[in-house]
Design an enzyme around this catalytic site. Sequence first.
Site, mmCIF file in Angstrom:
data_model
loop_
_atom_site.group_PDB
_atom_site.id
_atom_site.type_symbol
_atom_site.label_atom_id
_atom_site.label_comp_id
_atom_site.label_asym_id
_atom_site.label_seq_id
_atom_site.Cartn_x
_atom_site.Cartn_y
_atom_site.Cartn_z
ATOM 1 N N CYS A 262 0.906 -11.322 -5.875
ATOM 2 C CA CYS A 262 1.645 -11.565 -4.637
ATOM 3 C C CYS A 262 2.986 -12.222 -4.972
ATOM 4 O O CYS A 262 3.015 -13.242 -5.657
ATOM 5 C CB CYS A 262 0.820 -12.477 -3.736
ATOM 6 S SG CYS A 262 1.784 -13.287 -2.467
ATOM 7 N N GLU A 263 4.075 -11.637 -4.502
ATOM 8 C CA GLU A 263 5.387 -12.182 -4.846
ATOM 9 C C GLU A 263 5.701 -13.463 -4.068
ATOM 10 O O GLU A 263 6.654 -14.156 -4.368
ATOM 11 C CB GLU A 263 6.494 -11.145 -4.614
ATOM 12 C CG GLU A 263 6.816 -10.860 -3.169
ATOM 13 C CD GLU A 263 7.971 -9.854 -3.051
ATOM 14 O OE1 GLU A 263 8.283 -9.185 -4.043
ATOM 15 O OE2 GLU A 263 8.541 -9.759 -1.951
ATOM 16 N N HIS A 264 4.889 -13.765 -3.065
ATOM 17 C CA HIS A 264 5.139 -14.982 -2.303
ATOM 18 C C HIS A 264 4.420 -16.198 -2.865
ATOM 19 O O HIS A 264 4.818 -17.329 -2.604
ATOM 20 C CB HIS A 264 4.733 -14.771 -0.836
ATOM 21 C CG HIS A 264 5.430 -13.615 -0.203
ATOM 22 N ND1 HIS A 264 4.772 -12.563 0.364
ATOM 23 C CD2 HIS A 264 6.753 -13.353 -0.083
ATOM 24 C CE1 HIS A 264 5.656 -11.690 0.818
ATOM 25 N NE2 HIS A 264 6.860 -12.140 0.553
ATOM 26 N N HIS A 265 3.340 -15.962 -3.600
ATOM 27 C CA HIS A 265 2.576 -17.085 -4.150
ATOM 28 C C HIS A 265 2.298 -16.975 -5.651
ATOM 29 O O HIS A 265 1.755 -17.900 -6.239
ATOM 30 C CB HIS A 265 1.241 -17.223 -3.405
ATOM 31 C CG HIS A 265 1.394 -17.509 -1.937
ATOM 32 N ND1 HIS A 265 1.377 -16.513 -0.977
ATOM 33 C CD2 HIS A 265 1.590 -18.673 -1.272
ATOM 34 C CE1 HIS A 265 1.544 -17.063 0.221
ATOM 35 N NE2 HIS A 265 1.682 -18.361 0.074
ATOM 36 N N GLN B 249 1.979 -5.740 -0.941
ATOM 37 C CA GLN B 249 1.107 -4.555 -0.996
ATOM 38 C C GLN B 249 1.734 -3.327 -0.331
ATOM 39 O O GLN B 249 1.600 -2.204 -0.814
ATOM 40 C CB GLN B 249 -0.258 -4.877 -0.369
ATOM 41 C CG GLN B 249 -1.275 -3.765 -0.605
ATOM 42 C CD GLN B 249 -2.658 -4.108 -0.094
ATOM 43 O OE1 GLN B 249 -3.080 -5.250 -0.183
ATOM 44 N NE2 GLN B 249 -3.356 -3.128 0.444
ATOM 45 N N HIS C 234 -6.275 -10.501 -1.610
ATOM 46 C CA HIS C 234 -5.157 -11.344 -2.033
ATOM 47 C C HIS C 234 -5.693 -12.743 -2.277
ATOM 48 O O HIS C 234 -6.210 -13.362 -1.342
ATOM 49 C CB HIS C 234 -4.084 -11.396 -0.942
ATOM 50 C CG HIS C 234 -3.403 -10.071 -0.741
ATOM 51 N ND1 HIS C 234 -2.050 -9.922 -0.788
ATOM 52 C CD2 HIS C 234 -3.909 -8.831 -0.520
ATOM 53 C CE1 HIS C 234 -1.727 -8.648 -0.594
ATOM 54 N NE2 HIS C 234 -2.842 -7.970 -0.427
ATOM 55 N N CYS D 239 -4.186 -15.374 -2.582
ATOM 56 C CA CYS D 239 -3.483 -16.395 -1.799
ATOM 57 C C CYS D 239 -4.094 -16.523 -0.408
ATOM 58 O O CYS D 239 -3.928 -17.539 0.261
ATOM 59 C CB CYS D 239 -1.994 -16.098 -1.711
ATOM 60 S SG CYS D 239 -1.624 -14.427 -1.205
HETATM 61 ZN ZN LIG Z 1 0.599 -14.514 -1.086
#
Ligand SMILES: [Zn+2]
Length: 238
Positions: A130-133, A171, A199, A201
């Site tokens: 995940c590019e956010h976490h 995704q 995910h 996260c």
């Molecule tokens: Zn995430």
Amino acid sequence: MINGHGKQNGQHNGKVAQNGIAALLEIEDLGDNHVGTSLETPMRDDAFAMDDDQKMELIQGHFREIMNILGLDLEDDSLSGTPHRVAKMYVKEIFSGLNPANKPRIALFDNKYQYNQMLVEKDITLYSFCEHHFVPIIGRAHVAYISNGKVVGLSKINRIVQYFAKRPQVQERLTKQIAEELKALLKTDDVAVLIEAEHLCVAARGVEDVNSKTVTVEYCGKFEDQSVRKEFLSHVRG
Ligand SMILES: [Zn+2]
């Protein structure tokens, strides 16, 4: 300083700062809701100005610092090699798909058998991040195409999936990138990609839902037709 306008006008600056904070909050919100911004992985023009060795050396130093800040004892035998291992893993393995030099070279073959039904490659193991976490996305990809005269070796579809998975990802974007690559490669619009993934996260932090899965689909060309789509899904679910 948010926009680099300096100190010419206090009132103006106050407004900018306020807008800036609103923008930052929006960005924070975007990340937490796992919304991507574009089909292309956002990268700078100078992304590969440094070679892999330089990148690993710098990441190693920065990761050591993160561990230090967390209070971990880097003199401990178990931890001392971690910054190097993480740096190598980032550059050479789990984020190696950022570098176009690592894109799999795929040979096309003539469709000698004149097989013109759909070909489904299902249950392709998928590990992405995940590019956010920066935590794992674990799942399966199911890919199908209908030949337009050319075919690819089956394992090559897996390689394309792995290449785009080995990036910090969203995704939805991953699903589209795989579909677009296959369309360009096979010179056909008749491509479908379905990804179901967990995910970490979501499972291990935030709402801590260990059972939920995210499903994304991209249907192109003939797969936009209900009956073709249904056949694809029956193979995937079967
Ligand atoms: Zn995430």
